[in-house]
Scaffold this motif. Structure first.
Motif, PDB file in Angstrom:
ATOM      1  N   GLY A  44       0.812  -1.215   0.000  1.00 44.61           N
ATOM      2  CA  GLY A  44       0.000   0.000   0.000  1.00 44.61           C
ATOM      3  C   GLY A  44       0.843   1.263   0.000  1.00 44.61           C
ATOM      4  N   VAL A 173      -7.547  -1.893   1.734  1.00 38.36           N
ATOM      5  CA  VAL A 173      -6.395  -1.525   0.931  1.00 38.36           C
ATOM      6  C   VAL A 173      -6.790  -1.309  -0.528  1.00 38.36           C
ATOM      7  CG1 VAL A 173      -5.688  -3.892   0.343  1.00 38.36           C
ATOM      8  CG2 VAL A 173      -3.960  -2.053   0.515  1.00 38.36           C
ATOM      9  N   LEU A 176      -7.455   2.310  -1.436  1.00 32.29           N
ATOM     10  CA  LEU A 176      -6.398   3.292  -1.227  1.00 32.29           C
ATOM     11  C   LEU A 176      -6.081   4.074  -2.498  1.00 32.29           C
ATOM     12  CD1 LEU A 176      -4.348   4.515   0.678  1.00 32.29           C
ATOM     13  CD2 LEU A 176      -2.813   2.591   0.219  1.00 32.29           C
ATOM     14  N   LEU A 203      -2.539  -1.040   6.502  1.00 34.48           N
ATOM     15  CA  LEU A 203      -2.856  -1.008   5.069  1.00 34.48           C
ATOM     16  C   LEU A 203      -1.635  -0.632   4.234  1.00 34.48           C
ATOM     17  CD1 LEU A 203      -6.433   0.575   4.950  1.00 34.48           C
ATOM     18  CD2 LEU A 203      -5.748  -1.819   5.228  1.00 34.48           C
ATOM     19  N   GLU A 206      -0.124  -4.046   3.361  1.00 37.03           N
ATOM     20  CA  GLU A 206      -0.884  -5.019   2.575  1.00 37.03           C
ATOM     21  C   GLU A 206      -0.638  -4.820   1.084  1.00 37.03           C
ATOM     22  OE1 GLU A 206      -4.985  -5.324   3.561  1.00 37.03           O
ATOM     23  OE2 GLU A 206      -4.629  -5.346   5.737  1.00 37.03           O
TER      24      GLU A 206
END
Length: 595
Positions: A44, A173, A176, A203, A206
């Protein structure tokens, strides 16, 4: 993106056609150019960095902390996005703001959760009030810890909701990257402003599939028949008026329409004044520019407003410091109000003929009428006011107006910009400097944020590099708030020339206490001596103190010649008052007598 129109034309009703551009790079849609071979799985934090590159971001301002460290880790070892470490998160927001004002691009600041995020608040509110595009990215505690009063957990969304255009709490995620792209779109589209993204730390770790997208330009929509009728009516009002006047605000600069506004006033021979935010929208040396108008505006400019029969406001929101008593301000004159934001029409000035939408398109429509006269009697009256109230710089001592006039003469025609703090020096700067280009005047208008000037100057200087030099002007009150950024300026060797006006007081507070509180001076004296020269020198910046005109002129010449390093000049001045000053509750052309 839809359209909304009114069904009739008239005063008190505004027209709105297609939420329009704030600059030519605003996104109207994403042009998908996905090549599945380019789709990659990244963390992320790396996706955030990729989005920053995608949006053309080359600099971010911030301060690290535990919840934002994964993003700092992604910034490690790459050189496409520079990170500028500041000394306080508020200054990161102001620096991003200054960067945005200087470049017209979105400024970016980053901070950790809790106190890091809340320290951004004043800077975001400053950007919000002045319609400056900023994206703030804050770290947040892990999703599993939300709502448990974890270490440095704060609900920054509710805190910043009133002072951002929008804010996001990312919970998945997969959301995002879309949220990042939407944040930039919102920050710079329509009326610009700040947007915040709050990202839980987990996040950032991830994985997500990232596919690059190209940002496309947008073009404004075509106005419908009703809007054309209203624009034609406004054009008729302009050529029919005997004493018309144009007010230009910060919206002209945001829209990038300085050339179009200048062509408009020249075609119809219209006098023009600027608000605090509109300085530089039309060059100060233009023969039709009357100068700064408002509470501390030039007398000729305010007298012209008071006598006008038609006021054409372009990109200005009629703030209280601009109008004074509203009922007296609006009496016996008509108003045409041009703004990107339909919510501004009739908000402060009721009954105006409002045109909300793309400024460039509106100006083109208004210029279809041929001029019917040259307004000779009106201009004769204006020139008489200018001659009567022209400022006399022939004083035998060092004063702030004299010094600013000297700066204006020394920098005219050269690549300089000005950043001010808030207070008396700010008003003197608006009155006595000469700004010839848009985006070369940085000041906190709507919020009036003391401490704004130095970090904003830093952000602008970081953006311009050696192509343009920033002259920063501050009072001894504001410099105590954010002067720690001299550390960053010295560390990065940003060649800012800083002028500190040391009158040992909170000058504007003292002035208001004289005018409104019968000279009951309290909490405005800064009599405990502070050595600002040694303060600047402690950061490694060359600094001098001056007390006379001769000393100031010599030190200014030397500082301007040293374009490779930061410098500080401390002006030791007497306490005095900013003149003119409009009387409270009175007409904008009724002034306080300080004698």
């Amino acid at each position: 993106m839809g359209r909304r129109f009114s069904h009739r034309c008239g005063r008190g009703v505004f027209l709105y056609f297609l939420l329009s551009v704030a600059d030519e790079y605003v996104i109207i849609f994403f042009k998908y150019t996905i090549n599945f071979e380019e789709c990659v799985r990244v963390r992320g934090a790396e996706a955030v960095l990729a989005c920053l590159r995608e949006q053309g971001v080359d600099t971010v301002f911030g301060y690290p902390g535990g919840m934002i460290l994964p993003l700092y880790d992604a910034l490690y070892g790459q050189d496409s996005v520079r990170q500028v470490l500041v000394t306080h998160e508020q200054n990161a927001a102001h620096a991003a703001d200054g960067y945005a004002r200087a470049t017209g691009r979105v400024g970016v600041c980053i901070a950790t959760s809790g106190p890091g995020a809340t320290n951004l608040v004043t800077g975001l509110a400053t950007a919000y009030m002045d319609s400056i595009p900023v994206v703030a990215i804050t770290g947040q505690v892990d999703m599993a810890m939300l709502g448990r009063d974890a270490f440095q957990e704060t609900d920054i969304l509710d805190v910043t909701m009133p002072i951002t255009k929008h804010n996001y709490k990312i919970k998945r995620v997969d959301d995002l990257v879309p949220a990042m792209r939407k944040a930039f779109e919102l920050a710079r589209s329509g009326r610009p402003g700040p947007v915040l993204l709050d990202v839980p730390r987990n996040l950032f770790f991830e994985e997500i599939v990232y596919a690059p997208e190209e940002v496309a330009r947008r073009t404004p929509g075509t106005p419908d028949a009703d809007f054309m009728i209203c624009a034609a009516e406004a054009a008729e009002e302009i050529v029919r008026a005997e004493r018309p006047l144009v007010i230009v605000g910060g919206g002209v600069i945001s829209a990038g329409t300085s050339a179009e506004v200048t062509a408009f006033i020249e075609k119809y021979n219209l006098p023009v004044v600027h608000t605090l935010m509109g300085m530089g929208a039309v060059r100060s040396s233009h023969p039709q520019m009357l100068g700064f108008a408002g509470m501390h505006g030039e007398k000729a400019a305010n007298y012209a407003i008071g006598a006008a029969d038609l006021v054409i406001a372009i990109g200005s929101r009629f703030a209280d410091r601009q109008t004074g008593n509203l009922s007296k301000y609006t009496a016996n004159r008509k108003f045409i109000h041009i703004d990107i934001d339909p919510a501004e029409i009739d908000k402060n000035i009721a009954g105006s003929l409002g045109l909300a939408g793309d400024m460039r398109t509106i100006l083109e429509l208004l210029m279809r009428q041929p001029p019917k006269g040259r307004l000779s009697a009106w201009w004769e009256q204006i020139r008489a006011w200018q001659d009567t109230y022209d400022y006399d710089y022939h004083v035998g001592r060092l004063t702030v107006p004299w010094a600013l006039h000297r700066i204006a003469e020394s920098t005219m025609g050269k690549p300089y910009a000005y950043a001010t703090d808030v207070g008396q020096h700010q008003m003197w700067a608006a009155l006595h400097l000469r700004v010839e280009e848009p985006r070369t005047w940085l000041t906190s208008g709507g919020l009036g944020t003391m401490g704004y000037g130095l970090p904003a100057a830093m952000g602008a200087q970081a953006a311009w590099g050696s192509s343009r030099r920033v002259i920063h002007i501050a009072g001894d009150g504001g410099i105590k708030m954010t002067g720690s950024e001299y550390y960053t300026i010295a560390r990065l060797n940003l060649p800012i020339l800083s002028i500190i006006v040391n009158n040992r007081s909170l000058g504007m507070i003292r002035q208001l206490q004289k005018v409104l509180y019968d000279e009951r001076y309290i909490a405005c004296a800064l009599d405990h001596e502070m050595d600002y020269v040694k303060y600047a020198e402690s950061f490694g910046i060359k600094a001098v103190s001056v007390r006379t005109q001769e000393e100031f002129a010599a030190e200014l010449h030397e500082a301007l010649a040293d374009a490779a390093h930061p410098r500080v000049i401390v002006m030791e001045t007497e306490r005095s008052f900013v003149e003119p000053m409009a009387k409270g509750g009175a007409r904008i052309d009724e002034f306080v007598d300080f004698k």
